[in-house]
Design an enzyme around this catalytic site. Structure first.
Site, short mmCIF file in Angstrom:
data_model
loop_
_atom_site.label_atom_id
_atom_site.label_comp_id
_atom_site.label_asym_id
_atom_site.label_seq_id
_atom_site.Cartn_x
_atom_site.Cartn_y
_atom_site.Cartn_z
N SER A 136 41.85 32.93 44.57
CA SER A 136 41.04 34.13 44.50
C SER A 136 39.58 33.81 44.17
O SER A 136 39.29 32.84 43.46
CB SER A 136 41.60 35.06 43.41
N TYR A 160 35.92 38.19 47.89
CA TYR A 160 35.27 39.46 47.63
C TYR A 160 33.82 39.32 48.09
O TYR A 160 33.14 38.35 47.72
CB TYR A 160 35.29 39.81 46.14
N THR A 186 38.83 40.55 51.63
CA THR A 186 39.51 41.68 50.98
C THR A 186 38.68 42.95 51.11
O THR A 186 37.48 42.96 50.80
CB THR A 186 39.76 41.35 49.49
#
Length: 412
Positions: A136, A160, A186
């Site tokens: 992530s 992100y 995302t």
């Protein structure tokens, strides 16, 4: 009348086989876990409430997560008979490469909060199992450290697009330079969902010591020992960008991202591009027309919009619409290898596990993640054999019925 006799000591001795006790507590605990829910129970005992609830919790009333899990339980399988399934092939081709199992590890933020080994444990376990690992943007291990732990396996990076676009562009370049083969863009986080458990626990990132957290930690000294004697928690890939953890979290959620941002990232990224957080057929069609490599049907584990669509329920319609044009994957609510098999039968190319991986991590670090993968893998193989299919390619919609608990009323 039943004839009775005194037991023969020699025959009795043959029936009494005593197993030597395992003095390794972690190994003993993990061996006794036969389901992901067993690992969850161990994790809850061993992890302070605030950290466990950060993993376990979802948004608002947690309806989205409950419905997603219920959807997998509301499955009826339809097995064939009299087929030789003495061996089955679970290998899967996904996004231009091979996975030994039809599932991989999903991106999770702040993973070292749950257990200090964090993403290193996940990447190492994925490498050993021959499945992809996804890091992530908000991970607590750097892009380069994950690559070092899993140098020859498949590493994916979840992105992100932050308010400071240059930060995100830098992460894309670093992931490409490190040899990550897939980027997961995302799209379901314009703002953060309301994680009410965290608010009720007074939980903050980084964690703050309060009277409540200290009291809750007393029976869990091992967690605090790890937490206090290892490097401080940080967003490892963002540590050089400046700003506090809170400022970086706030920056990660940007309601202004749009298809122009997607085009910029597509032009920058040399590998496969997956869009994570797709929740309807119309958006799936638009993305397929643009030419993305994969679509991940996901409601972010129920952590964003509560009462969001159930990804598993969306699967058949999305596959019918775009399955020939792009690879469709699914996450949210997967707690059993049978959930993975059901998803494949309805057309998914792959599944991703998040909480199931974290339950194993909290239960036993790297060994716990290994146990998660082993449990799910055994369940995948057993379910395939009981359905009497020899490979994942043989799974078809005829093998599964989605039982209807929730039936939508016609729209006006």
């Amino acid at each position: 009348m039943v004839k009775r006799q005194f037991p023969n000591p020699v025959e009795l001795a043959k029936l009494m086989r005593f197993k030597a006790p395992d003095l390794n507590g972690k190994r003993r605990r993990l061996a006794a876990a036969h389901t992901i829910y067993d690992l969850r129970a161990i994790a809850q005992r061993r992890t302070p409430k605030a950290a466990f609830d950060y993993t376990e919790g979802a948004a608002e009333g947690e309806i989205s997560l409950a419905r997603a899990r219920q959807a997998f339980e509301d499955v009826e399988f339809h097995p064939s008979i009299l087929r030789d399934v003495s061996s089955v092939d679970t290998t899967t081709q996904i996004l231009g490469g091979t996975s030994a199992m039809p599932f991989g590890i999903a991106p999770t933020g702040f993973t070292r909060l749950m257990q200090t080994e964090g993403e290193i444990a996940g990447a190492g376990a994925a490498a050993a199992a021959g499945i992809p690992f996804t890091l992530s943007t908000l991970g607590t291990t750097s892009i380069e450290a994950v690559k070092a732990e899993n140098p020859n396996g498949r590493n994916w990076f979840q992105l992100y697009v932050m308010r400071q676009r240059e930060i995100s562009y830098g992460l894309v370049e670093r992931a490409a330079a490190a040899g990550f083969d897939t980027l997961m863009f995302t799209v379901d986080t314009p703002v953060a969902g309301a994680r009410l458990r965290d608010k009720r626990n007074g939980f903050s990132i980084p964690p703050q010591l309060t009277a409540g957290t200290i009291i809750n930690a007393i029976p869990r000294p091992w967690w605090w020992y790890d937490f206090l004697t290892t490097p401080p928690l940080e967003f490892a890939s963002l540590s050089s960008t400046g700003g506090t953890v809170g400022e970086l979290l706030d920056s990660a959620m940007d309601p202004s991202i749009n298809f122009d941002d997607l085009k910029i990232i597509r032009d920058m990224w040399p590998g496969k591009l997956v869009i994570k957080g797709v929740q309807n057929v119309e958006d799936s069609r638009k993305l397929a027309d643009i030419g993305v490599d994969g679509i991940l049907l996901s409601n972010h584990g129920g952590r964003q919009l509560d009462r969001a669509p159930i990804p598993f329920h969306l699967l058949p319609a999305v596959v019918r619409e775009v399955g020939k044009d792009t690879e469709v994957m699914v996450d949210t609510g997967i707690m059993n290898g049978a959930d993975v098999v059901a998803s494949l039968a309805l057309g998914a190319k792959f599944a991703l596990i998040g909480r199931a991986y974290l339950y194993g991590l909290m239960a036993g670090g790297r060994e716990g993640v290994d146990r998660t993968i082993q449990i799910l893998s055994d369940q995948v193989v057993r379910t395939m054999k009981l359905l009497e299919v020899n490979s994942v390619e043989e799974l078809e919609p005829r093998h599964v019925t989605q039982l209807e608990r929730l039936v939508a009323r016609p729209r006006a």
